[in-house]
Design a protein around this motif. Structure first.
Motif, PDB file in Angstrom:
ATOM      1  N   GLN A   4      43.677  47.758  49.433  1.00 40.17           N
ATOM      2  CA  GLN A   4      42.875  49.255  48.987  1.00 40.17           C
ATOM      3  C   GLN A   4      43.155  49.538  47.949  1.00 40.17           C
ATOM      4  N   ALA A   5      44.299  48.998  46.911  1.00 40.13           N
ATOM      5  CA  ALA A   5      44.288  49.590  45.436  1.00 40.13           C
ATOM      6  C   ALA A   5      42.902  49.030  44.696  1.00 40.13           C
ATOM      7  N   PHE A   6      42.442  48.291  45.253  1.00 34.50           N
ATOM      8  CA  PHE A   6      41.941  47.717  44.401  1.00 34.50           C
ATOM      9  C   PHE A   6      40.267  47.624  45.129  1.00 34.50           C
ATOM     10  N   GLY A   7      40.152  47.626  45.881  1.00 35.98           N
ATOM     11  CA  GLY A   7      39.352  47.590  46.523  1.00 35.98           C
ATOM     12  C   GLY A   7      38.377  46.810  46.867  1.00 35.98           C
ATOM     13  N   VAL A   8      39.369  45.489  46.724  1.00 37.93           N
ATOM     14  CA  VAL A   8      38.901  43.864  46.742  1.00 37.93           C
ATOM     15  C   VAL A   8      39.188  43.291  47.711  1.00 37.93           C
ATOM     16  N   GLY A   9      38.831  42.512  48.040  1.00 38.37           N
ATOM     17  CA  GLY A   9      39.782  41.354  49.075  1.00 38.37           C
ATOM     18  C   GLY A   9      40.129  39.547  48.348  1.00 38.37           C
ATOM     19  N   ARG A  10      41.521  39.115  48.677  1.00 40.43           N
ATOM     20  CA  ARG A  10      42.711  38.451  48.069  1.00 40.43           C
ATOM     21  C   ARG A  10      42.020  37.222  47.145  1.00 40.43           C
ATOM     22  N   ILE A  11      40.771  36.946  48.126  1.00 39.77           N
ATOM     23  CA  ILE A  11      40.065  35.695  46.763  1.00 39.77           C
ATOM     24  C   ILE A  11      39.051  36.878  45.549  1.00 39.77           C
ATOM     25  N   ALA A  12      39.061  37.116  45.775  1.00 40.58           N
ATOM     26  CA  ALA A  12      38.023  38.535  44.582  1.00 40.58           C
ATOM     27  C   ALA A  12      39.437  39.154  44.132  1.00 40.58           C
ATOM     28  N   PHE A  13      39.945  38.763  43.992  1.00 46.37           N
ATOM     29  CA  PHE A  13      41.630  40.176  43.157  1.00 46.37           C
ATOM     30  C   PHE A  13      41.554  38.969  42.440  1.00 46.37           C
ATOM     31  N   ARG A  14      42.042  37.739  43.070  1.00 42.97           N
ATOM     32  CA  ARG A  14      42.784  36.729  42.227  1.00 42.97           C
ATOM     33  C   ARG A  14      41.472  36.265  40.823  1.00 42.97           C
ATOM     34  N   THR A  15      40.200  36.048  41.774  1.00 49.39           N
ATOM     35  CA  THR A  15      39.530  35.478  40.408  1.00 49.39           C
ATOM     36  C   THR A  15      39.437  36.157  39.877  1.00 49.39           C
ATOM     37  N   LEU A  16      39.038  38.238  39.893  1.00 47.93           N
ATOM     38  CA  LEU A  16      39.196  38.965  38.523  1.00 47.93           C
ATOM     39  C   LEU A  16      40.709  39.025  37.763  1.00 47.93           C
ATOM     40  N   ALA A  17      41.817  39.190  38.618  1.00 45.50           N
ATOM     41  CA  ALA A  17      43.259  39.145  38.173  1.00 45.50           C
ATOM     42  C   ALA A  17      42.987  38.148  36.274  1.00 45.50           C
ATOM     43  N   LEU A  18      42.443  37.055  37.322  1.00 44.84           N
ATOM     44  CA  LEU A  18      42.661  35.854  36.500  1.00 44.84           C
ATOM     45  C   LEU A  18      41.906  36.119  35.131  1.00 44.84           C
ATOM     46  N   ALA A  19      40.640  36.182  34.792  1.00 49.06           N
ATOM     47  CA  ALA A  19      39.857  36.606  34.388  1.00 49.06           C
ATOM     48  C   ALA A  19      39.657  37.864  33.423  1.00 49.06           C
ATOM     49  N   ALA A  20      41.294  38.542  33.703  1.00 53.05           N
ATOM     50  CA  ALA A  20      41.784  39.506  33.007  1.00 53.05           C
ATOM     51  C   ALA A  20      40.934  41.306  32.993  1.00 53.05           C
ATOM     52  N   LYS A  21      39.951  41.180  34.239  1.00 56.02           N
ATOM     53  CA  LYS A  21      39.628  42.171  34.520  1.00 56.02           C
ATOM     54  C   LYS A  21      39.934  43.378  35.813  1.00 56.02           C
ATOM     55  N   LEU A  22      41.180  43.635  35.811  1.00 57.27           N
ATOM     56  CA  LEU A  22      41.930  44.343  35.996  1.00 57.27           C
ATOM     57  C   LEU A  22      42.966  44.565  35.512  1.00 57.27           C
ATOM     58  N   PRO A  23      42.514  46.010  35.028  1.00 54.42           N
ATOM     59  CA  PRO A  23      43.521  46.625  34.240  1.00 54.42           C
ATOM     60  C   PRO A  23      45.156  46.443  35.160  1.00 54.42           C
ATOM     61  N   GLY A  24      46.509  46.261  34.378  1.00 55.52           N
ATOM     62  CA  GLY A  24      47.529  46.667  34.611  1.00 55.52           C
ATOM     63  C   GLY A  24      48.287  45.100  35.412  1.00 55.52           C
ATOM     64  N   VAL A  25      47.060  44.202  35.668  1.00 57.85           N
ATOM     65  CA  VAL A  25      47.853  42.742  36.221  1.00 57.85           C
ATOM     66  C   VAL A  25      47.720  41.475  35.378  1.00 57.85           C
ATOM     67  N   THR A  26      48.897  41.585  35.800  1.00 59.88           N
ATOM     68  CA  THR A  26      49.425  39.898  35.511  1.00 59.88           C
ATOM     69  C   THR A  26      49.724  39.336  36.502  1.00 59.88           C
ATOM     70  N   LYS A  27      49.756  37.794  35.320  1.00 59.91           N
ATOM     71  CA  LYS A  27      49.834  36.950  36.555  1.00 59.91           C
ATOM     72  C   LYS A  27      51.585  36.621  36.208  1.00 59.91           C
ATOM     73  N   SER A  28      51.958  36.944  37.148  1.00 65.40           N
ATOM     74  CA  SER A  28      54.272  36.592  37.256  1.00 65.40           C
ATOM     75  C   SER A  28      54.293  35.292  37.100  1.00 65.40           C
ATOM     76  N   SER A  29      53.668  33.870  37.052  1.00 66.22           N
ATOM     77  CA  SER A  29      54.516  32.787  36.854  1.00 66.22           C
ATOM     78  C   SER A  29      54.377  32.791  35.102  1.00 66.22           C
ATOM     79  N   TRP A  30      53.827  33.873  34.713  1.00 64.75           N
ATOM     80  CA  TRP A  30      52.864  33.215  32.853  1.00 64.75           C
ATOM     81  C   TRP A  30      54.566  34.131  31.815  1.00 64.75           C
TER      82      TRP A  30
END
Length: 101
Positions: A75-101
């Protein structure tokens, strides 16, 4: 990706919910208002039951904005987990970073 007919059905339901929202609220208030007579409250219940079934908000389904998938919706981003991961890795979601980096 979800079938287009399922996405269209959900859009139709969202439009019906928006269309009947005020009427449903008024009827709900009438059916629980103890100042009204029992007959008026019962009439409000029957009127609420006679509205279209798809106009009930509980029949809506949260779907991913990218793929239309109904599963693993965030609900926070309006997308599913797969789309969330894709968008997060492409830095398209503000404030979201990968925790293992």
């Amino acid at each position: 990706m979800a079938k287009l007919c399922w996405i269209a059905r959900d859009e139709k339901r969202r439009e019906l919910v928006k269309k009947y929202e005020k009427k449903r609220q008024e009827l709900r208030k009438k059916q629980i208002d103890m100042r009204l007579s029992e007959q008026e409250r019962q009439d409000a219940r029957f009127a609420l039951n006679s509205l279209p079934r798809d106009s009930s908000p509980s029949r809506r389904r949260n779907r991913c904005a990218v793929s239309g998938s109904p599963r693993s919706y965030s609900q926070a981003f309006g997308v599913g987990r797969i789309a969330f991961r894709t968008l997060a890795l492409a830095a398209k979601l503000p404030g979201v970073t990968k925790s293992s980096w």
